[in-house]
Design a protein around this motif. Structure first.
Motif, short mmCIF file in Angstrom:
data_model
loop_
_atom_site.label_atom_id
_atom_site.label_comp_id
_atom_site.label_asym_id
_atom_site.label_seq_id
_atom_site.Cartn_x
_atom_site.Cartn_y
_atom_site.Cartn_z
N GLU A 197 32.48 92.61 112.41
CA GLU A 197 32.27 91.04 112.62
C GLU A 197 33.39 90.23 111.96
OE1 GLU A 197 29.58 87.38 111.08
OE2 GLU A 197 29.19 89.50 110.26
N GLN A 198 33.91 90.85 110.85
CA GLN A 198 35.05 90.12 110.39
C GLN A 198 36.50 90.35 111.57
OE1 GLN A 198 36.28 91.28 106.51
NE2 GLN A 198 38.45 90.39 106.68
N ARG A 239 36.14 88.23 114.74
CA ARG A 239 36.24 86.87 114.60
C ARG A 239 37.68 86.57 114.69
NH1 ARG A 239 31.71 83.89 111.19
NH2 ARG A 239 29.99 85.15 111.82
#
Length: 86
Positions: free
Chosen positions: A58-59, A62
């Motif tokens: 996810e990091q 993004r």
């Protein structure tokens, strides 16, 4: 990557499970009970691996989107990590 406190807590619980298994073995407890606890520990480790990979994915996704970069390599690396952990 910055690890969430929940990851640390999960690992501490797993550590406790493993210590419990060692205690069971030292007390010569039934094989079935020992295997049951080892299986539970392994499942907890597998879930923690999945959590860490998903948080990292996810990091990274993004960050790549913010930079205007492709996310396909990041996703491939995450899948490779999950496959390797099996």
């Amino acid at each position: 990557m910055e690890y969430d406190k929940s990851v640390v807590n999960r690992l501490k619980r797993i550590e406790g499970q493993i210590k419990g298994v060692l205690s069971m073995i030292e007390k010569n407890e039934d094989c079935k009970d020992v295997i049951t606890q080892l299986s539970a520990s392994r499942s907890a480790i597998d879930r923690t691996i999945g959590l860490i990979v998903s948080m990292n994915l996810e990091q990274c996704v993004r960050e790549n989107i913010a930079k205007g970069e492709s996310t396909s390599q990041v996703v491939k690396e995450a899948v490779d990590l999950l496959v390797k952990s099996r």
